[in-house]
Scaffold this motif. Structure first.
Motif, PDB file in Angstrom:
ATOM      1  N   ALA A   1      -2.370   5.682   6.251  1.00  0.00           N
ATOM      2  CA  ALA A   1      -1.737   6.061   4.985  1.00  0.00           C
ATOM      3  C   ALA A   1      -2.765   6.157   3.866  1.00  0.00           C
ATOM      4  O   ALA A   1      -2.759   7.115   3.084  1.00  0.00           O
ATOM      5  CB  ALA A   1      -0.651   5.054   4.618  1.00  0.00           C
ATOM      6  N   GLU A   2      -3.653   5.179   3.801  1.00  0.00           N
ATOM      7  CA  GLU A   2      -4.660   5.169   2.739  1.00  0.00           C
ATOM      8  C   GLU A   2      -5.545   6.415   2.801  1.00  0.00           C
ATOM      9  O   GLU A   2      -5.800   7.062   1.785  1.00  0.00           O
ATOM     10  CB  GLU A   2      -5.511   3.904   2.870  1.00  0.00           C
ATOM     11  N   TYR A   3      -5.988   6.762   3.973  1.00  0.00           N
ATOM     12  CA  TYR A   3      -6.872   7.916   4.115  1.00  0.00           C
ATOM     13  C   TYR A   3      -6.118   9.229   3.929  1.00  0.00           C
ATOM     14  O   TYR A   3      -6.571  10.113   3.203  1.00  0.00           O
ATOM     15  CB  TYR A   3      -7.564   7.906   5.482  1.00  0.00           C
ATOM     16  N   THR A   4      -5.009   9.381   4.598  1.00  0.00           N
ATOM     17  CA  THR A   4      -4.316  10.667   4.573  1.00  0.00           C
ATOM     18  C   THR A   4      -3.645  10.951   3.234  1.00  0.00           C
ATOM     19  O   THR A   4      -3.336  12.107   2.945  1.00  0.00           O
ATOM     20  CB  THR A   4      -3.290  10.798   5.723  1.00  0.00           C
ATOM     21  N   ALA A   5      -3.448   9.948   2.410  1.00  0.00           N
ATOM     22  CA  ALA A   5      -2.891  10.182   1.072  1.00  0.00           C
ATOM     23  C   ALA A   5      -3.840  11.036   0.237  1.00  0.00           C
ATOM     24  O   ALA A   5      -3.428  11.701  -0.706  1.00  0.00           O
ATOM     25  CB  ALA A   5      -2.627   8.858   0.370  1.00  0.00           C
ATOM     26  N   LYS A   6      -5.122  11.044   0.619  1.00  0.00           N
ATOM     27  CA  LYS A   6      -6.127  11.818  -0.109  1.00  0.00           C
ATOM     28  C   LYS A   6      -6.215  13.259   0.382  1.00  0.00           C
ATOM     29  O   LYS A   6      -6.880  14.086  -0.228  1.00  0.00           O
ATOM     30  CB  LYS A   6      -7.500  11.151   0.047  1.00  0.00           C
TER      31      LYS A   6
ATOM     32  N   PHE B   1      -7.790   6.170  13.610  1.00  0.00           N
ATOM     33  CA  PHE B   1      -7.663   4.917  12.855  1.00  0.00           C
ATOM     34  C   PHE B   1      -7.383   3.732  13.789  1.00  0.00           C
ATOM     35  O   PHE B   1      -7.772   2.605  13.492  1.00  0.00           O
ATOM     36  CB  PHE B   1      -6.629   5.043  11.737  1.00  0.00           C
ATOM     37  N   ASP B   2      -6.767   3.997  14.918  1.00  0.00           N
ATOM     38  CA  ASP B   2      -6.619   2.982  15.965  1.00  0.00           C
ATOM     39  C   ASP B   2      -8.010   2.548  16.420  1.00  0.00           C
ATOM     40  O   ASP B   2      -8.324   1.353  16.490  1.00  0.00           O
ATOM     41  CB  ASP B   2      -5.806   3.573  17.119  1.00  0.00           C
ATOM     42  N   ARG B   3      -8.867   3.518  16.719  1.00  0.00           N
ATOM     43  CA  ARG B   3     -10.233   3.214  17.170  1.00  0.00           C
ATOM     44  C   ARG B   3     -11.035   2.533  16.063  1.00  0.00           C
ATOM     45  O   ARG B   3     -11.781   1.596  16.310  1.00  0.00           O
ATOM     46  CB  ARG B   3     -10.959   4.490  17.620  1.00  0.00           C
ATOM     47  N   LEU B   4     -10.875   3.009  14.813  1.00  0.00           N
ATOM     48  CA  LEU B   4     -11.583   2.400  13.684  1.00  0.00           C
ATOM     49  C   LEU B   4     -11.207   0.928  13.544  1.00  0.00           C
ATOM     50  O   LEU B   4     -12.083   0.073  13.374  1.00  0.00           O
ATOM     51  CB  LEU B   4     -11.291   3.152  12.383  1.00  0.00           C
ATOM     52  N   HIS B   5      -9.920   0.629  13.603  1.00  0.00           N
ATOM     53  CA  HIS B   5      -9.511  -0.773  13.464  1.00  0.00           C
ATOM     54  C   HIS B   5     -10.059  -1.602  14.620  1.00  0.00           C
ATOM     55  O   HIS B   5     -10.473  -2.744  14.428  1.00  0.00           O
ATOM     56  CB  HIS B   5      -7.988  -0.923  13.361  1.00  0.00           C
TER      57      HIS B   5
ATOM     58  N   LYS C   1       0.841  -1.204   0.000  1.00  0.00           N
ATOM     59  CA  LYS C   1       0.000   0.000   0.000  1.00  0.00           C
ATOM     60  C   LYS C   1       0.876   1.255   0.000  1.00  0.00           C
ATOM     61  O   LYS C   1       0.645   2.189  -0.762  1.00  0.00           O
ATOM     62  CB  LYS C   1      -0.934  -0.001   1.217  1.00  0.00           C
ATOM     63  N   LEU C   2       1.889   1.263   0.864  1.00  0.00           N
ATOM     64  CA  LEU C   2       2.763   2.434   0.952  1.00  0.00           C
ATOM     65  C   LEU C   2       3.497   2.682  -0.362  1.00  0.00           C
ATOM     66  O   LEU C   2       3.610   3.831  -0.812  1.00  0.00           O
ATOM     67  CB  LEU C   2       3.757   2.278   2.103  1.00  0.00           C
ATOM     68  N   LYS C   3       3.958   1.626  -1.005  1.00  0.00           N
ATOM     69  CA  LYS C   3       4.663   1.790  -2.286  1.00  0.00           C
ATOM     70  C   LYS C   3       3.721   2.331  -3.352  1.00  0.00           C
ATOM     71  O   LYS C   3       4.123   3.147  -4.174  1.00  0.00           O
ATOM     72  CB  LYS C   3       5.302   0.477  -2.721  1.00  0.00           C
ATOM     73  N   SER C   4       2.463   1.906  -3.300  1.00  0.00           N
ATOM     74  CA  SER C   4       1.510   2.405  -4.298  1.00  0.00           C
ATOM     75  C   SER C   4       1.184   3.884  -4.058  1.00  0.00           C
ATOM     76  O   SER C   4       0.878   4.609  -5.002  1.00  0.00           O
ATOM     77  CB  SER C   4       0.228   1.569  -4.290  1.00  0.00           C
ATOM     78  N   LEU C   5       1.238   4.326  -2.822  1.00  0.00           N
ATOM     79  CA  LEU C   5       0.939   5.725  -2.498  1.00  0.00           C
ATOM     80  C   LEU C   5       2.150   6.643  -2.653  1.00  0.00           C
ATOM     81  O   LEU C   5       1.996   7.841  -2.845  1.00  0.00           O
ATOM     82  CB  LEU C   5       0.443   5.831  -1.045  1.00  0.00           C
ATOM     83  N   ASP C   6       3.342   6.086  -2.556  1.00  0.00           N
ATOM     84  CA  ASP C   6       4.568   6.884  -2.517  1.00  0.00           C
ATOM     85  C   ASP C   6       5.042   7.260  -3.918  1.00  0.00           C
ATOM     86  O   ASP C   6       6.138   6.906  -4.338  1.00  0.00           O
ATOM     87  CB  ASP C   6       5.652   6.109  -1.759  1.00  0.00           C
ATOM     88  N   THR C   7       4.230   8.013  -4.621  1.00  0.00           N
ATOM     89  CA  THR C   7       4.549   8.374  -6.003  1.00  0.00           C
ATOM     90  C   THR C   7       5.698   9.373  -6.098  1.00  0.00           C
ATOM     91  O   THR C   7       6.316   9.496  -7.147  1.00  0.00           O
ATOM     92  CB  THR C   7       3.299   8.961  -6.701  1.00  0.00           C
ATOM     93  N   LYS C   8       5.989  10.067  -4.991  1.00  0.00           N
ATOM     94  CA  LYS C   8       7.079  11.050  -4.995  1.00  0.00           C
ATOM     95  C   LYS C   8       8.340  10.517  -4.323  1.00  0.00           C
ATOM     96  O   LYS C   8       9.290  11.254  -4.089  1.00  0.00           O
ATOM     97  CB  LYS C   8       6.624  12.348  -4.319  1.00  0.00           C
ATOM     98  N   ASN C   9       8.331   9.232  -3.984  1.00  0.00           N
ATOM     99  CA  ASN C   9       9.478   8.578  -3.343  1.00  0.00           C
ATOM    100  C   ASN C   9       9.964   9.315  -2.102  1.00  0.00           C
ATOM    101  O   ASN C   9      11.154   9.609  -1.961  1.00  0.00           O
ATOM    102  CB  ASN C   9      10.630   8.406  -4.349  1.00  0.00           C
TER     103      ASN C   9
ATOM    104  N   GLU D   1      -4.982  17.122   1.418  1.00  0.00           N
ATOM    105  CA  GLU D   1      -4.119  18.126   0.800  1.00  0.00           C
ATOM    106  C   GLU D   1      -2.752  18.171   1.468  1.00  0.00           C
ATOM    107  O   GLU D   1      -1.732  18.332   0.823  1.00  0.00           O
ATOM    108  CB  GLU D   1      -4.765  19.507   0.880  1.00  0.00           C
ATOM    109  N   VAL D   2      -2.739  18.027   2.792  1.00  0.00           N
ATOM    110  CA  VAL D   2      -1.486  17.997   3.537  1.00  0.00           C
ATOM    111  C   VAL D   2      -1.026  16.537   3.567  1.00  0.00           C
ATOM    112  O   VAL D   2      -1.780  15.651   3.927  1.00  0.00           O
ATOM    113  CB  VAL D   2      -1.685  18.505   4.982  1.00  0.00           C
ATOM    114  N   GLN D   3       0.199  16.298   3.178  1.00  0.00           N
ATOM    115  CA  GLN D   3       0.692  14.921   3.134  1.00  0.00           C
ATOM    116  C   GLN D   3       1.077  14.470   4.534  1.00  0.00           C
ATOM    117  O   GLN D   3       2.106  14.861   5.071  1.00  0.00           O
ATOM    118  CB  GLN D   3       1.892  14.819   2.199  1.00  0.00           C
ATOM    119  N   TYR D   4       0.238  13.631   5.143  1.00  0.00           N
ATOM    120  CA  TYR D   4       0.491  13.122   6.478  1.00  0.00           C
ATOM    121  C   TYR D   4       1.233  11.794   6.454  1.00  0.00           C
ATOM    122  O   TYR D   4       1.770  11.389   7.461  1.00  0.00           O
ATOM    123  CB  TYR D   4      -0.823  12.925   7.245  1.00  0.00           C
ATOM    124  N   TYR D   5       1.240  11.115   5.351  1.00  0.00           N
ATOM    125  CA  TYR D   5       1.860   9.797   5.362  1.00  0.00           C
ATOM    126  C   TYR D   5       3.379   9.888   5.140  1.00  0.00           C
ATOM    127  O   TYR D   5       3.952   9.324   4.243  1.00  0.00           O
ATOM    128  CB  TYR D   5       1.173   8.834   4.384  1.00  0.00           C
ATOM    129  N   THR D   6       4.031  10.608   6.053  1.00  0.00           N
ATOM    130  CA  THR D   6       5.487  10.705   6.045  1.00  0.00           C
ATOM    131  C   THR D   6       6.069   9.469   6.724  1.00  0.00           C
ATOM    132  O   THR D   6       5.362   8.738   7.430  1.00  0.00           O
ATOM    133  CB  THR D   6       5.954  11.954   6.818  1.00  0.00           C
TER     134      THR D   6
END
Length: 163
Positions: free
Chosen positions: A65-70, A147-151, A16-24, A72-77
């Motif tokens: 990562a899946e949610y925050t990739a959408k 997301f902890d609570r969601l899971h 999932k992370l590799k698919s989202l990490d388009t800017k490496n 505007e602010v990139q949270y999936y650092t």
């Protein structure tokens, strides 16, 4: 050190992370190191479902990562993915904030500490953790906690009706 021992949860997260990490921008060596530490310190702990406990923080990191990739602010650092992976370690293992700081960095250690439910030597409800973090406007920490609570809700069928 080679941290690449994988399992179905880490394979899913890394894919999932590799698919989202388009800017490496993600450091997969450090993320694999966090996965290693989560597995090492959660050890043989199991969730009520019978799954290894470390599956939970890896799923939280996936959802985060899946949610925050959408957003505007990139949270999936890298630091925030590691924080999500390590979020239960201070609370549920022998790993300490100081150890996390030494292995990763002070920023990650502080964020993991913000997410822990142990405050002043007692465990507090998850809602109280949110109440402590919300006024500080730490959106990254709030996302991880949500997301902890969601899971936990997604896996609620393993809990007793009282819980």
């Amino acid at each position: 050190m080679d941290y690449s021992e994988s399992c179905k949860y880490s394979i899913r997260l890394i894919a999932k992370l590799k698919s989202l990490d388009t800017k490496n921008v993600l450091d997969f060596n450090l993320i694999n190191k966090a996965i290693y530490y989560a597995k090492k310190y959660h050890g043989s702990q199991l969730r009520k479902s019978g799954e290894p406990f470390y599956s939970h923080p890896l799923e939280v990191a996936y959802l985060f990562a899946e949610y925050t990739a959408k957003e505007e602010v990139q949270y999936y650092t890298t630091d925030l993915i590691i924080t999500a992976i390590m979020h239960d370690t201070i609370e549920d293992t022998s790993l300490t904030k100081e150890m996390i700081s030494q292995v990763f960095n002070e920023s990650i250690a502080s964020k993991v500490e913000d997410l822990t439910r142990i405050k002043v030597n007692k465990k507090i409800p998850a809602g109280e953790t949110l109440e402590l973090v919300y006024p500080q406007n730490k959106k990254d920490i709030l996302y991880i906690k949500l997301f902890d609570r969601l899971h936990n809700i997604q896996t609620i069928k393993s809990q007793s009706p009282e819980k």
